[in-house]
Design an enzyme around this catalytic site. Structure first.
Site, PDB file in Angstrom:
ATOM      1  N   PRO A 530       0.822  -1.210   0.000  1.00  0.00           N
ATOM      2  CA  PRO A 530       0.000   0.000   0.000  1.00  0.00           C
ATOM      3  C   PRO A 530       0.862   1.268   0.000  1.00  0.00           C
ATOM      4  CG  PRO A 530       0.030  -1.000   2.174  1.00  0.00           C
ATOM      5  CD  PRO A 530       0.773  -1.931   1.283  1.00  0.00           C
ATOM      6  N   ASP A 642       7.595  -1.746 -17.199  1.00  0.00           N
ATOM      7  CA  ASP A 642       6.183  -1.775 -16.804  1.00  0.00           C
ATOM      8  C   ASP A 642       5.554  -0.399 -16.973  1.00  0.00           C
ATOM      9  OD1 ASP A 642       3.843  -2.937 -16.026  1.00  0.00           O
ATOM     10  OD2 ASP A 642       4.243  -2.818 -13.886  1.00  0.00           O
TER      11      ASP A 642
END
Ligand SMILES: *[C@@H]1O[C@H](CO)[C@@H](O)[C@H](O)[C@H]1NC(C)=O
Ligand SMILES: *[C@@H]1O[C@H](CO)[C@@H](O)[C@H](O)[C@H]1NC(C)=O
Ligand SMILES: *[C@@H]1O[C@H](CO)[C@@H](O)[C@H](O)[C@H]1NC(C)=O
Ligand SMILES: *[C@@H]1O[C@H](CO)[C@@H](O)[C@H](O)[C@H]1NC(C)=O
Ligand SMILES: *[C@@H]1O[C@H](CO)[C@@H](O)[C@H](O)[C@H]1NC(C)=O
Ligand SMILES: *[C@@H]1O[C@H](CO)[C@@H](O)[C@H](O)[C@H]1NC(C)=O
Ligand SMILES: *[C@@H]1O[C@H](CO)[C@@H](O)[C@H](O)[C@H]1NC(C)=O
Ligand SMILES: *[C@@H]1O[C@H](CO)[C@@H](O)[C@H](O)[C@H]1NC(C)=O
Ligand SMILES: *[C@@H]1O[C@H](CO)[C@@H](O)[C@H](O)[C@H]1NC(C)=O
Ligand SMILES: *[C@@H]1O[C@H](CO)[C@@H](O)[C@H](O)[C@H]1NC(C)=O
Ligand SMILES: *[C@@H]1O[C@H](CO)[C@@H](O)[C@H](O)[C@H]1NC(C)=O
Ligand SMILES: *[C@@H]1O[C@H](CO)[C@@H](O)[C@H](O)[C@H]1NC(C)=O
Length: 828
Positions: A530, A642
């Protein structure tokens, strides 16, 4: 005087030789007046091929054929009168009165004819340097007939095998009966399109071998294809639904051909000039397992096993006696009924079915095709009672199967994963002593592992708070890096990482700044944990990325990101302010980006309005500058691997910053390409060579950039290679409107938008070498380069879009829009 005479003489010689050559080179054509008899030949202009009469070994029959002129081993590539041999040497090859190319015997009886439907005056036949014999009328350039359209058993460079899906008309290879008899044998080979194009060999009308579906680059049922063919083959449909297969290799001096031999095997041979013989490069059938449907329905063949056939898990032989005798034709049947069958039988359905993964498989015949993403593919199959298996390939998409699974094979390398549907009870327990033993052992190991862990915890508690020094962390990182890269010494670059320069922040400070990592401060979920918003005591806003303790995953990405980004500084890259490593807590601290990520703006229903064309162009430019810095301008060469909309963060002025370097790779000075066995990244943004072969380079980032660019312009997510193909098609059809987000459709920007789409299409080309580098992309975007090359057609095979019964909205979203992006990394 002496001198003059000499020159005269040599001039004469030159003239003479010219005359002879002229005379010689004129003999590549046949006309009604200039026919050839049994002892004559014609030769193509460049001298590569000869046409004339020959007898096969051990035969006295005479045939008209074409063979290699420059190869010492007599090798016929095409035969005219295959089924009607001449019995003596009185035959001729000529042009008939109606303009046909004909083979006549001594009695002027027609043994073979090119069978033109309309008669032509003064036609002539010419042997071209490709080995193609063509019949032309008085207009040159158009061929009335050509031998390449009527092949024998040989498939050469420049030739095309084809199948018209509407009419069923095929140009295919047919075998000789035997090496001494060229008449049409029992075997033929060509393209068959059962939803997806494939190569088949037939024994009469029965399938004898299949290549597996074509995925735009390779046939996925040929395990060794990747290494040998990747650049060579091309299978594309034209607009009328005819599929063409051709091959070409970059090395022109390499003489190679494919032959369908009398035993029904296709062999690729090449001519070895050193040894003067044809060497075999590849064969379609190598083991008994390659024969179509060897193990019957639901049987799987493995040439490494004995016996070679076995039923796939959850199935048993239909006729055990026959099966044990080695007669596998009746195949296997399901042991436990699926949920649907149980429900239909009146009993209660019970638990849902599941899938068993079989790896490295040649997928079965008769697949369907849908555009669903991997996860959706699974659910679609599960929800449909008639679906018995599915597989997913990056180039093809989702492949579900109904009915029997035929022609399954387990490879030792290559192949793809096949998911077979089984009843819950089959998956649950194998009812097998072996399994119980394994499980016991595993539980034992886990239990002792827990004990050791607890002991270790206790011991480290005794020592006080554990601090893992940075140097030790980098060691772990290097070790992992080396593991992934195999023998390559990529770790070296990382060794020099000057991590000590990175400010170390204290855990307590971070905890208090984020309100003890309170849920309300959570900004989102990053690559490995997170991300929280925080405010340091001096008022600076920060984003804290916390490696989740629970998962045990992501340490690698965490360290990678720390190592990579600590060395970089650019206004289009997100800035790392510091890190925190205390005990089990590992955190990275970034500058805070109030506008979060680009995908929230682009694909949201409200926010895209905030992104007018000016802003979008600014974002495109910013990303390209950030990427250029990564690839070229920083001291290191870094491949991001990515790049996607959710990894582009926006600051308060909507300037883009590239983030998430968990997958990034640092390259050494003179390296440009590397391979990895672990393909990570996000499907839809991944180039073919990376998704399929694990090859990444600057150009795989350029591909992702291209996808991103098209997304920014269209305002829609890209989900597959097919979407790139669609975009290319629309662009080619001048349908720019369909490619542009309605919000930015303004006439004054049209040229600029058009240019951007063009650049985007250049970036998503199939072959890495065709794609421009980032510096060229920037020049193109800035119109410093005016003339852009045309983007090549993606080799993607056109799927037939079946009318979708479910909904029209679905139809719309079928090809190019998909709301799910799957990151293909284990455990993410
Ligand atoms: C073929 O034609 C050539 C010249 O036209 C002639 O010399 C030769 O005898 C012919 N051969 C046969 C078998 O008729
Ligand atoms: C021709 O015949 C010989 C002797 O019978 C045999 O060894 C050879 O294999 C044959 N060649 C072909 C091409 O059939
Ligand atoms: C060659 O065979 C044909 C029949 O196929 C025959 O009419 C002709 O006379 C033969 N010629 C020679 C020279 O034997
Ligand atoms: C040409 O037509 C004839 C008669 O229809 C047929 O027997 C022959 O096989 C055809 N030849 C070729 C090369 O197709
Ligand atoms: C070519 O031949 C066709 C008939 O086969 C004739 O109609 C046409 O006029 C010819 N063209 C030329 C340029 O000779
Ligand atoms: C065919 O060729 C002959 C000889 O070259 C020539 O006399 C005749 O005019 C040509 N016919 C046509 C229609 O071109
Ligand atoms: C070709 O097939 C026929 C029957 O379909 C069979 O009789 C013949 O033996 C086969 N030939 C070869 C070479 O397999
Ligand atoms: C081809 O089919 C024929 C009959 O259908 C069969 O006899 C022959 O064995 C088959 N050939 C191969 C190589 O399987
Ligand atoms: C091309 O093929 C020839 C013959 O096989 C070989 O000698 C040569 O090295 C090859 N050239 C390249 C660039 O691969
Ligand atoms: C194998 O089994 C099938 C189906 O029962 C039967 O038709 C066939 O004759 C058997 N083949 C052999 C070689 O026994
Ligand atoms: C249906 O249930 C009956 C009784 O349980 C069983 O004998 C039969 O095999 C079942 N049929 C199927 C298709 O599963
Ligand atoms: C199940 O799949 C088959 C084959 O793909 C398809 O024809 C059929 O319509 C599907 N059924 C449902 C209910 O979706």
């Amino acid at each position: 005087m002496e001198l003059v005479r000499n020159t005269n003489l040599s001039a004469l010689l030159v003239l003479l030789s010219c005359f002879c050559l002229q005379f010689g080179s004129a003999t590549d054509t046949i006309t009604a007046a200039k026919f050839i008899n049994d002892s004559e030949t014609i030769i193509s202009n460049g001298g590569d091929f000869k046409l004339g009469f020959f007898s096969p070994p051990n035969s006295t029959d005479r045939y008209v054929g074409i063979w290699y002129a420059e190869i010492s081993v007599f090798t016929v590539v095409w035969v005219a009168n295959r089924n009607n041999p001449l019995k003596n040497s009185s035959g001729i090859l000529t042009i008939s009165e109606v303009g046909n190319l004909v083979v006549l015997d001594g009695q002027k009886k027609v043994l073979w004819s090119s069978n033109l439907t309309n008669s032509v005056v003064n036609s002539s036949a010419q042997l071209l340097d490709s080995g193609n014999l063509v019949l032309q009328g008085n207009t040159t350039g158009t061929f009335l007939w050509e031998s390449f359209q009527h092949p024998s058993d040989t498939f050469m460079k420049n030739m095309k095998i084809s199948t018209d899906v509407r009419t069923g008309k095929k140009v295919q290879l047919t075998s000789w009966k035997s090496p001494s008899d060229p008449s049409i044998g029992n075997f033929s080979a060509g393209i068959e399109v059962r939803n997806i194009p494939e190569i088949f060999i037939w024994n009469d009308s029965n399938t004898y071998w299949r290549s597996g579906p074509w995925n735009g680059q390779i046939f996925i049922g040929i395990p060794d294809m990747i290494s040998v063919y990747l650049d060579g083959f091309n299978l594309v449909p034209d607009n009328d639904g005819t599929f063409y297969l051709s091959f070409s290799f970059s090395n022109d001096s390499f003489t190679t051909k494919f032959v369908l031999n009398a035993q029904g095997n296709i062999q690729q041979t090449y001519f070895d000039t050193g040894d003067d013989h044809w060497g075999i490069e590849w064969s379609a059938l190598n083991t008994d397992c390659d024969v179509y449907g060897r193990c019957g329905a639901f049987g799987s063949c493995n040439s490494q096993n004995s016996p070679i056939c076995s039923c796939i898990p959850g199935f048993e032989p239909k006729n055990r006696k026959e099966w044990n005798r080695g007669n596998w034709t009746s195949g296997c049947v399901r042991r436990r009924p699926l949920q649907c069958e149980r429900v239909n039988n009146g009993s209660d359905g019970g638990k849902k079915d599941g899938f068993l993964k079989l790896t490295k498989m040649k997928v079965p015949d008769f697949t369907d095709r849908s555009s669903a993403q991997e996860e959706k593919c699974r659910n679609q199959c599960l929800e449909n009672c008639s679906c018995v298996a599915y597989a997913f390939d990056a180039g093809i998409g989702c492949m579900p199967w109904t009915g029997s699974l035929i022609d399954l094979q387990k490879f030792s390398s290559g192949g793809i994963d096949l998911y077979v549907r089984l009843a819950y009870s089959e998956l649950d327990k194998e009812g097998n002593v072996k399994v119980i033993v394994t499980v016991t052992v595993i539980i034992g190991v886990i239990f002792s592992g827990i004990c050791i862990y607890l002991l270790w915890r206790w011991m480290s508690k005794q020592k006080g708070k554990m601090h893992l020094p940075l140097s030790q962390l980098t060691k772990i990182y290097e070790h992992r890096e080396e593991e992934e890269m195999g023998d390559d010494n990529h770790g070296d670059n990382v060794n020099q990482a000057k991590l000590e320069e990175l400010p170390i922040l204290n855990l307590q400070e971070l905890a208090s700044s984020t309100n003890s990592f309170h849920q309300s401060n959570k900004l989102g979920q990053g690559g490995f944990g997170p991300v929280y918003k925080g405010k340091l005591s001096d008022g600076q806003e920060i984003a804290v990325k916390r490696l989740s303790k629970a998962s045990g995953q992501g340490l690698e990405e965490f360290l990678n990101e720390m190592v990579v980004i600590s060395k970089l500084q650019h206004r289009n890259l997100v800035r790392l302010l510091g890190c925190c490593i205390e005990g089990e807590e590992k955190m990275l601290v970034y500058e805070y980006m109030p506008n979060k990520s680009l995908d929230l703006f682009l694909f949201d229903s409200v926010k895209p309005k905030l992104l007018d064309w000016k802003r979008r162009f600014n974002i495109i430019e910013g990303i390209s500058r950030g990427l250029l810095y990564l690839h070229r301008d920083s001291r290191l060469k870094i491949i991001h691997r990515d790049l996607k909309a959710s990894n582009i963060l926006l600051d308060e002025e909507l300037n883009p910053k590239i983030s998430d370097f968990g997958m990034a790779r640092i390259f050494g000075g003179n390296e440009d390409q590397a391979n990895t066995t672990r393909v990570v990244g996000t499907y839809g943004y991944m180039s073919l060579e990376y998704a399929m072969k694990g090859q990444f380079s600057e150009k795989s980032d350029v591909f992702s950039f291209g996808v991103l660019l098209l997304e920014i312009i269209s305002g829609r997510r890209n989900s597959s290679f097919y979407a790139c193909f669609q975009a290319w098609k629309m662009w080619n059809a001048d349908n720019i409107v369909a490619l542009t987000d309605p919000i930015i459709r303004e006439p004054c920007f049209e040229m600029e938008i058009l240019r951007c789409i063009h650049v985007g299409l250049l970036c998503v080309q199939d072959f890495a070498n065709d794609r421009p580098s980032v510096s060229i992309v920037i020049s193109m975007l800035k119109s410093e380069i005016i003339d852009l090359p045309l983007p090549k057609q993606p080799a993607f095979t056109e799927r037939q879009i079946a009318p979708d019964a479910s909904s029209s909205q679905n139809n719309l979203s079928k090809c190019s829009i998909n709301n799910v992006t799957v990151t293909m990394v284990q455990g993410r």
